[in-house]
Design a protein around this motif. Structure first.
Motif, PDB file in Angstrom:
ATOM      1  N   GLU A 151      32.032  37.827  48.161  1.00 65.74           N
ATOM      2  CA  GLU A 151      31.189  37.120  47.190  1.00 65.74           C
ATOM      3  C   GLU A 151      31.395  35.615  47.297  1.00 65.74           C
ATOM      4  OE1 GLU A 151      32.153  35.363  44.162  1.00 65.74           O
ATOM      5  OE2 GLU A 151      30.056  35.006  43.760  1.00 65.74           O
ATOM      6  N   ARG A 152      32.643  35.189  47.403  1.00 69.20           N
ATOM      7  CA  ARG A 152      32.917  33.748  47.497  1.00 69.20           C
ATOM      8  C   ARG A 152      32.423  33.159  48.811  1.00 69.20           C
ATOM      9  NH1 ARG A 152      38.824  33.299  44.497  1.00 69.20           N
ATOM     10  NH2 ARG A 152      38.020  33.979  42.487  1.00 69.20           N
ATOM     11  N   ARG A 173      28.713  32.697  48.624  1.00 70.40           N
ATOM     12  CA  ARG A 173      28.359  31.506  47.839  1.00 70.40           C
ATOM     13  C   ARG A 173      28.653  30.227  48.613  1.00 70.40           C
ATOM     14  NH1 ARG A 173      31.776  30.596  42.842  1.00 70.40           N
ATOM     15  NH2 ARG A 173      32.518  32.514  43.733  1.00 70.40           N
ATOM     16  N   TYR A 174      29.851  30.112  49.177  1.00 65.05           N
ATOM     17  CA  TYR A 174      30.250  28.895  49.893  1.00 65.05           C
ATOM     18  C   TYR A 174      29.407  28.646  51.135  1.00 65.05           C
ATOM     19  CZ  TYR A 174      34.524  29.162  47.046  1.00 65.05           C
ATOM     20  OH  TYR A 174      35.415  29.229  46.022  1.00 65.05           O
ATOM     21  N   THR A 207      35.666  40.314  46.322  1.00 66.91           N
ATOM     22  CA  THR A 207      35.746  38.949  45.816  1.00 66.91           C
ATOM     23  C   THR A 207      35.644  37.944  46.953  1.00 66.91           C
ATOM     24  OG1 THR A 207      37.069  39.644  43.927  1.00 66.91           O
ATOM     25  CG2 THR A 207      37.195  37.327  44.520  1.00 66.91           C
ATOM     26  N   SER A 248      41.209  40.740  41.224  1.00 71.05           N
ATOM     27  CA  SER A 248      40.316  39.947  42.075  1.00 71.05           C
ATOM     28  C   SER A 248      40.810  39.842  43.506  1.00 71.05           C
ATOM     29  CB  SER A 248      40.148  38.532  41.491  1.00 71.05           C
ATOM     30  OG  SER A 248      39.482  38.608  40.265  1.00 71.05           O
ATOM     31  N   GLN A 278      30.874  44.213  43.838  1.00 66.93           N
ATOM     32  CA  GLN A 278      30.556  42.795  43.873  1.00 66.93           C
ATOM     33  C   GLN A 278      29.081  42.586  44.181  1.00 66.93           C
ATOM     34  OE1 GLN A 278      32.416  40.154  43.109  1.00 66.93           O
ATOM     35  NE2 GLN A 278      34.138  41.439  42.571  1.00 66.93           N
TER      36      GLN A 278
END
Length: 112
Positions: free
Chosen positions: A70-71, A74-75, A67, A62, A99
């Motif tokens: 992607e995070r 989202r955040y 990664t 990861s 991803q």
């Protein structure tokens, strides 16, 4: 390299503290063979990829741009399709694309 390598017999005493292992050699065929052997031995437990012909990087699966993207998506609530990435290494671009594909596939399944 600007410094001498640290040669260790094994990693047993530091496995919980390792972030990245880098193998370096001018023997490009041997680096490629090590990459294949690590991928065979550890499968999805680690990412083993050559960042250059003479470097073999071994990291947590990861620990990659995909990664992070992607995070952040989202955040920050920014769709992945609206995020551009820049990179010089094929494996890193592949991670980002993977991803994005996993995210898109997850959204497709969620909508059904």
């Amino acid at each position: 390299m600007q410094f001498e390598p640290t040669v260790v017999r094994d990693f047993d005493h530091v496995l919980t503290e390792i972030v990245k292992i880098v193998g370096v050699s001018n023997d490009h065929a041997r680096v490629a063979a090590c990459e294949a052997a690590l991928q065979e031995e550890f499968g999805t437990q680690v990412t083993a990829a050559r960042s250059q012909l003479h470097y073999l990087d071994v990291t947590h699966p990861s620990a990659n741009k995909g990664t992070v993207i992607e995070r952040l998506s989202r955040y920050l609530k920014i769709p992945l399709q609206q995020i551009a990435t820049i990179g010089d290494q094929l494996e890193r671009r592949a991670n980002v694309q993977t991803q994005r594909t996993q995210h898109r596939d997850g959204l497709t399944r969620a909508r059904k």
